[in-house]
Enzyme design. Structure first.
Site, PDB file in Angstrom:
ATOM      1  N   THR A   1       0.836  -1.210   0.000  1.00 25.75           N
ATOM      2  CA  THR A   1       0.000   0.000   0.000  1.00 25.75           C
ATOM      3  C   THR A   1       0.865   1.252   0.000  1.00 25.75           C
ATOM      4  OG1 THR A   1      -1.552  -1.235   1.385  1.00 25.75           O
ATOM      5  CG2 THR A   1      -1.947   1.110   1.192  1.00 25.75           C
TER       6      THR A   1
ATOM      7  N   ARG B   1       7.865  -2.677   2.554  1.00 24.95           N
ATOM      8  CA  ARG B   1       8.054  -2.815   4.003  1.00 24.95           C
ATOM      9  C   ARG B   1       8.403  -4.258   4.329  1.00 24.95           C
ATOM     10  NH1 ARG B   1       3.063   0.976   6.215  1.00 24.95           N
ATOM     11  NH2 ARG B   1       3.791   2.839   5.133  1.00 24.95           N
TER      12      ARG B   1
ATOM     13  N   SER C   1       6.239   3.399   8.714  1.00 23.93           N
ATOM     14  CA  SER C   1       5.083   4.085   9.276  1.00 23.93           C
ATOM     15  C   SER C   1       4.798   3.710  10.717  1.00 23.93           C
ATOM     16  CB  SER C   1       3.870   3.828   8.378  1.00 23.93           C
ATOM     17  OG  SER C   1       2.800   4.632   8.792  1.00 23.93           O
ATOM     18  N   HIS C   2       3.581   3.181  10.958  1.00 27.25           N
ATOM     19  CA  HIS C   2       3.153   2.871  12.316  1.00 27.25           C
ATOM     20  C   HIS C   2       3.667   1.515  12.788  1.00 27.25           C
ATOM     21  CE1 HIS C   2       0.561   1.376   9.228  1.00 27.25           C
ATOM     22  NE2 HIS C   2       0.201   0.407  10.032  1.00 27.25           N
TER      23      HIS C   2
ATOM     24  N   ASP D   1       2.082   9.198  14.269  1.00 26.54           N
ATOM     25  CA  ASP D   1       2.675   7.859  14.154  1.00 26.54           C
ATOM     26  C   ASP D   1       4.165   7.928  13.834  1.00 26.54           C
ATOM     27  OD1 ASP D   1       2.465   8.807  11.577  1.00 26.54           O
ATOM     28  OD2 ASP D   1       2.106   6.831  10.718  1.00 26.54           O
TER      29      ASP D   1
ATOM     30  N   ASP E   1       6.065   7.955  11.166  1.00 21.26           N
ATOM     31  CA  ASP E   1       6.595   8.891  10.169  1.00 21.26           C
ATOM     32  C   ASP E   1       5.806  10.199  10.107  1.00 21.26           C
ATOM     33  OD1 ASP E   1       4.415   7.497   9.117  1.00 21.26           O
ATOM     34  OD2 ASP E   1       5.106   7.746   7.063  1.00 21.26           O
TER      35      ASP E   1
ATOM     36  N   ASP F   1       2.556  10.971   9.578  1.00 20.62           N
ATOM     37  CA  ASP F   1       1.454  11.295   8.663  1.00 20.62           C
ATOM     38  C   ASP F   1       0.077  10.934   9.221  1.00 20.62           C
ATOM     39  OD1 ASP F   1       1.786   8.585   8.396  1.00 20.62           O
ATOM     40  OD2 ASP F   1       2.100   8.601   6.211  1.00 20.62           O
ATOM     41  N   ARG F   2       0.033  10.160  10.287  1.00 20.99           N
ATOM     42  CA  ARG F   2      -1.274   9.827  10.883  1.00 20.99           C
ATOM     43  C   ARG F   2      -1.559  10.717  12.086  1.00 20.99           C
ATOM     44  NH1 ARG F   2      -2.458   3.423  10.608  1.00 20.99           N
ATOM     45  NH2 ARG F   2      -1.684   3.099   8.505  1.00 20.99           N
TER      46      ARG F   2
ATOM     47  N   THR G   1      -8.098   2.337  -0.805  1.00 21.61           N
ATOM     48  CA  THR G   1      -7.192   2.617   0.313  1.00 21.61           C
ATOM     49  C   THR G   1      -5.792   2.928  -0.215  1.00 21.61           C
ATOM     50  OG1 THR G   1      -8.419   1.232   1.830  1.00 21.61           O
ATOM     51  CG2 THR G   1      -6.084   1.555   2.319  1.00 21.61           C
TER      52      THR G   1
ATOM     53  N   LYS H   1      -0.669  12.415   3.662  1.00 21.71           N
ATOM     54  CA  LYS H   1      -1.460  12.770   4.824  1.00 21.71           C
ATOM     55  C   LYS H   1      -0.522  13.396   5.854  1.00 21.71           C
ATOM     56  CE  LYS H   1      -1.593   7.975   6.525  1.00 21.71           C
ATOM     57  NZ  LYS H   1      -0.931   7.143   5.499  1.00 21.71           N
TER      58      LYS H   1
HETATM   59  C1  G16 Z   1      -0.665   3.443   4.434  1.00 24.04           C
HETATM   60  C2  G16 Z   1      -1.159   4.357   3.376  1.00 24.04           C
HETATM   61  C3  G16 Z   1      -2.544   4.825   3.723  1.00 24.04           C
HETATM   62  C4  G16 Z   1      -3.466   3.651   3.926  1.00 24.04           C
HETATM   63  C5  G16 Z   1      -2.874   2.706   4.923  1.00 24.04           C
HETATM   64  C6  G16 Z   1      -3.724   1.462   4.918  1.00 24.04           C
HETATM   65  O1  G16 Z   1      -0.576   4.167   5.630  1.00 24.04           O
HETATM   66  O2  G16 Z   1      -0.284   5.470   3.245  1.00 24.04           O
HETATM   67  O3  G16 Z   1      -2.986   5.660   2.698  1.00 24.04           O
HETATM   68  O4  G16 Z   1      -4.707   4.034   4.390  1.00 24.04           O
HETATM   69  O5  G16 Z   1      -1.557   2.371   4.567  1.00 24.04           O
HETATM   70  O6  G16 Z   1      -3.062   0.413   5.427  1.00 24.04           O
HETATM   71  P1  G16 Z   1      -3.591  -1.058   5.245  1.00 24.04           P
HETATM   72  O7  G16 Z   1      -3.395  -1.472   3.817  1.00 24.04           O
HETATM   73  O8  G16 Z   1      -2.752  -1.793   6.227  1.00 24.04           O
HETATM   74  O9  G16 Z   1      -5.036  -1.046   5.654  1.00 24.04           O
HETATM   75  P2  G16 Z   1       0.789   4.329   6.408  1.00 24.04           P
HETATM   76  O10 G16 Z   1       0.499   5.312   7.518  1.00 24.04           O
HETATM   77  O11 G16 Z   1       1.100   2.940   6.877  1.00 24.04           O
HETATM   78  O12 G16 Z   1       1.777   4.833   5.401  1.00 24.04           O
END
Ligand code: G16
Length: 537
Positions: free
Chosen positions: A17, A21, A112-113, A273, A275, A277-278, A340, A372
């Site tokens: 996504t 990772r 990210s998170h 979070d 990085d 962005d959340r 998503t 974000k």
């Molecule tokens: C990433 C994307 C987001 C998305 C999220 C969904 O977030 O940047 O746009 O909503 O993944 O994650 P999943 O596929 O696990 O539901 P982040 O904050 O991890 O970069």
């Protein structure tokens, strides 16, 4: 001198996504990060003489991979490589820097998170010139390249000093170390009414979760906005985030939640979070779901200077609740529903179709960057509270009184064996045609489909983006598998129920029947062997 290093492909470098990772031990294999970075550069055009931005969230491996990426970028022809001091750049700050420096793109090193440390996660994402995540056609090309790569090239140079601002020559490229915070803080000051926020004298607890937003929050909240020292908690980025998940939800930001529900709660509780962005927003005794936060921010954004002329449109990801759609309807502006992943908002923002975007996964942002933005959301909330004089709770209640309430919860089943999760989704997809008209308790299925999206700007189609079951009366269940995990599969089940008038009920009770229907429809217990979700947000 540029040295060529022979290599062989790794079969598992498909970006998810949001970039590639993997576990740190996977990334630590010889040639693993190098292959991926070289594959990115092999695929993108226009590198000669161009600028590249590099930064990350400070997690374990951040500095090592930055040093390697600098040497490979210099060999690939970039003339200028802009790096955040200490290897630090939050994702929104990186997006801003790419745009500000008119860079060809940027490498953001983050998972990210997801947790960090030697046994945890690392990631690399490529962002394009608009500052946003590379679209699927580029990530597909990168993946294809990783399957065929046989050499990576790097300038033969020593590690550079990442901790001192200034310029260093690496081969023919100039590497510039910059303050990671200054440009971003200046952007926030243009968008929001800092004097009004200061004058409101709000109190706040901001949990940076030992991740990247610490330095940004110290500067903006405590230095620029005069929030009391100590407002920012866990404000020093640590390579392992202090052993915690830097995920701003009710499970991993529990201490903040408990504070906000207790007698000593400040006016606002917020977190970001890994990085940056959340975001998580909690008022005194009032948690605001990310879907509601999007709707409430959109409804009140005109109160902040950056949005005083109103919004062009509102975009949300498909599993995000429809609360924002009701705001768009009232404002007489378009509402967009995308798959998503923030990358799907980029085209809408570039084309001027939408101004504010948001996702149920705690992401909200606007056209100020192409990611974000956690602190942006916190600052817009503060600006709105200052302008209205309302508390978070009052603002939420007034919003629901006007628009009705979309009760909402997400149930996550983590670490499910991939085969079992795939089987559940396959069986569900196979049943879709039979569901319309079926009854589950008081609920009657109206439509059931597998979400597909056609981008209105370039016509590109993305299929199989999640199963939607819509019930009569606007209740809904969405099923999809996470695209950001690094081990096994995570099943996400999104539950939603709209009520025009009963806006002060308990969310769990309001969603009870829908949760039961979700299990009956998808056979969650049967397929996963789990009788309850690991995380409810
Ligand atoms: C990433 C994307 C987001 C998305 C999220 C969904 O977030 O940047 O746009 O909503 O993944 O994650 P999943 O596929 O696990 O539901 P982040 O904050 O991890 O970069």
């Amino acid at each position: 001198m540029i040295r060529e290093h022979q290599t062989t492909p790794f079969p598992d470098q498909k970006p998810g996504t949001s970039g590639l990772r993997k576990k740190v031990r996977v990334f630590s294999q010889p040639n693993y990060a190098e292959n991926f970075v070289q594959s990115v550069f092999d695929v993108i055009e226009g590198k000669q003489g161009a600028t590249l931005v590099i930064g990350g969230d400070g997690r374990f491996l951040n500095r090592e991979v930055i040093q390697v990426a600098i040497r490979i970028a210099a060999a690939a022809g970039f003339a200028r490589i802009v790096v955040g001091r200490g290897g630090i750049l939050s994702t929104p700050a990186a997006s801003n820097l790419i745009r500000l420096r008119r860079a060809l793109g940027g490498l953001i090193l983050s998972a990210s998170h997801n947790p960090g440390g030697p046994e945890e996660d690392f990631g690399i994402k490529y962002n394009i010139a608009n500052g946003g995540p590379a679209p699927e056609k580029i990530t597909d090309a990168i993946y294809a390249r990783t399957r065929a790569i046989d050499v990576w090239r790097a300038v033969d140079a020593a590690d550079i000093d990442l901790d001192t601002d200034g310029e260093t020559q690496v081969g023919d490229a100039t590497v510039e170390i910059v303050d990671p915070v200054a440009d971003y803080a200046a952007l926030m000051e243009r968008l929001f009414d800092f004097p009004a926020i200061r004058a409101a004298k709000l109190t706040m607890a901001f949990d940076a979760m030992s991740a990247v937003t610490g330095p940004y929050a110290h500067e903006i909240l405590e230095n620029c906005l005069s929030f009391a020292p100590g407002t920012v908690r866990n404000g020093t980025p640590l390579p392992d985030f202090g052993g915690h998940h830097p995920d701003p939800n009710l499970v991993h930001a529990r201490a903040l939640y408990d504070l906000m529900m207790g007698p000593d709660a400040p006016d606002v509780g917020a977190a970001s979070d890994g990085d940056g962005d959340r975001n998580l927003i909690i008022g005194r005794a009032r948690f605001v779901t990310p879907s509601d936060s999007l709707a409430m921010l959109a409804a009140n954004a005109h109160l902040a200077p950056g949005y005083k002329d109103g919004l062009k449109g509102i975009a949300r990801s498909m599993p995000t609740s429809a609360a924002a759609d009701r705001v768009a309807e009232r404002l007489g502006i378009p509402a967009y529903e995308t798959p998503t992943g923030w990358k799907f908002f980029g085209n809408l923002l570039d084309a001027g179709l939408a101004t504010i975007c948001g996702e149920e996964s705690a992401g909200t942002g606007s056209d100020h960057v192409r990611e974000k933005d956690g602190l942006w959301a916190v600052l817009l909330w503060l600006n709105i509270l200052a302008a209205t004089g309302k508390s978070v709770d009052q603002l939420a209640r007034d919003h629901w009184a006007t628009y009705g309430r979309n009760y909402y919860a997400r149930h996550d089943y983590e670490g499910v064996e991939s085969d079992r999760a795939d089987a559940l989704m396959a069986e569900l997809r196979g049943r879709l045609a039979t569901l319309p008209g079926a009854r589950f308790g008081d609920l009657t299925v109206e439509t059931a489909d597998d979400f597909a999206y056609t981008d209105p700007t370039d016509g590109s189609v993305s299929e199989h983006q999640g199963v939607r079951i819509l019930f009569a009366g606007s209740s809904r269940i969405v099923f999809r598998l996470s695209g950001t995990g690094t081990s096994g599969a995570t099943l996400r089940v999104y539950l939603e129920r709209y009520e025009a008038e009963r806006v002060d009920e308990d969310t769990t009770a309001m969603l009870g029947q829908i949760a039961a229907a979700a299990d009956e429809i998808a056979g969650i217990v049967r397929h996963t062997g789990r009788d309850h979700p690991d995380v409810v947000t």
